[in-house]
Motif scaffolding. Structure first.
Motif, PDB file in Angstrom:
ATOM      1  N   PRO A   1      53.433   4.722 -91.411  1.00 26.87           N
ATOM      2  CA  PRO A   1      54.781   4.456 -91.925  1.00 26.87           C
ATOM      3  C   PRO A   1      54.787   4.370 -93.455  1.00 26.87           C
ATOM      4  CG  PRO A   1      54.290   3.009 -90.080  1.00 26.87           C
ATOM      5  CD  PRO A   1      53.006   3.714 -90.433  1.00 26.87           C
ATOM      6  N   VAL A   2      55.911   4.757 -94.055  1.00 21.96           N
ATOM      7  CA  VAL A   2      56.064   4.747 -95.512  1.00 21.96           C
ATOM      8  C   VAL A   2      57.200   3.796 -95.874  1.00 21.96           C
ATOM      9  CG1 VAL A   2      56.563   6.160 -97.557  1.00 21.96           C
ATOM     10  CG2 VAL A   2      55.322   7.167 -95.611  1.00 21.96           C
ATOM     11  N   LEU A   3      56.914   2.872 -96.791  1.00 24.66           N
ATOM     12  CA  LEU A   3      57.941   1.976 -97.331  1.00 24.66           C
ATOM     13  C   LEU A   3      58.255   2.461 -98.736  1.00 24.66           C
ATOM     14  CD1 LEU A   3      59.597  -0.747 -97.281  1.00 24.66           C
ATOM     15  CD2 LEU A   3      57.634  -1.747 -98.435  1.00 24.66           C
ATOM     16  N   VAL A   4      59.516   2.790 -98.989  1.00 27.31           N
ATOM     17  CA  VAL A   4      59.913   3.240-100.323  1.00 27.31           C
ATOM     18  C   VAL A   4      60.826   2.191-100.953  1.00 27.31           C
ATOM     19  CG1 VAL A   4      60.977   5.061-101.705  1.00 27.31           C
ATOM     20  CG2 VAL A   4      59.776   5.653 -99.582  1.00 27.31           C
ATOM     21  N   ASP A   5      60.414   1.735-102.132  1.00 23.85           N
ATOM     22  CA  ASP A   5      61.187   0.778-102.921  1.00 23.85           C
ATOM     23  C   ASP A   5      61.976   1.585-103.956  1.00 23.85           C
ATOM     24  OD1 ASP A   5      62.121  -1.214-104.628  1.00 23.85           O
ATOM     25  OD2 ASP A   5      60.131  -1.825-105.335  1.00 23.85           O
ATOM     26  N   PHE A   6      63.297   1.638-103.788  1.00 26.59           N
ATOM     27  CA  PHE A   6      64.173   2.308-104.759  1.00 26.59           C
ATOM     28  C   PHE A   6      64.564   1.271-105.802  1.00 26.59           C
ATOM     29  CE2 PHE A   6      64.449   4.852-100.962  1.00 26.59           C
ATOM     30  CZ  PHE A   6      64.470   6.152-101.441  1.00 26.59           C
ATOM     31  N   TRP A   7      64.267   1.547-107.079  1.00 30.55           N
ATOM     32  CA  TRP A   7      64.415   0.539-108.133  1.00 30.55           C
ATOM     33  C   TRP A   7      64.811   1.195-109.456  1.00 30.55           C
ATOM     34  CZ3 TRP A   7      61.257   0.134-112.573  1.00 30.55           C
ATOM     35  CH2 TRP A   7      60.287   1.137-112.670  1.00 30.55           C
TER      36      TRP A   7
END
Length: 108
Positions: free
Chosen positions: A23-29
């Protein structure tokens, strides 16, 4: 960005998601976002703790507009979990590491 966090761009976003076997967790910031700065150390701790189980990534929405627009990201910080290239969950706003971990556990 420290060791276990991958920096994403509009250019490498899709290929990174497609190549990921976990799984990939993407933090949009963004740099100007206070809550994004607050959550950054929590995301880093999560990346260190779940190394090998989850690919933790960050994408700067000011430098890369195409990807957040295509995903309908309206506010930041937004964390999106992808599995096999597909979005499975998203959370908006500041979360502590343990809250993020709990959300992620469902997808491991």
């Amino acid at each position: 960005m420290a060791g276990n966090v991958t920096v994403l761009t509009d250019q490498n976003f899709k290929s990174t998601l497609q190549e990921a076997k976990i799984p990939v967790l993407v933090d949009f910031w963004a740099d100007w976002c206070g809550p994004c700065k607050m959550i950054a150390p929590e995301v880093q701790k999560l990346a260190d703790e779940l190394q090998g189980q989850v690919l933790v990534c960050k994408l700067n929405v000011d430098e890369n507009r195409e990807t957040p627009n295509s995903l309908g990201i309206m506010s930041i910080p937004t964390m999106v979990i992808f599995k096999e290239g597909q979005e499975v969950e998203r959370t908006i706003g500041y979360r502590k590491k343990d809250e993020l971990k709990e959300i992620l556990q469902k997808h491991l």
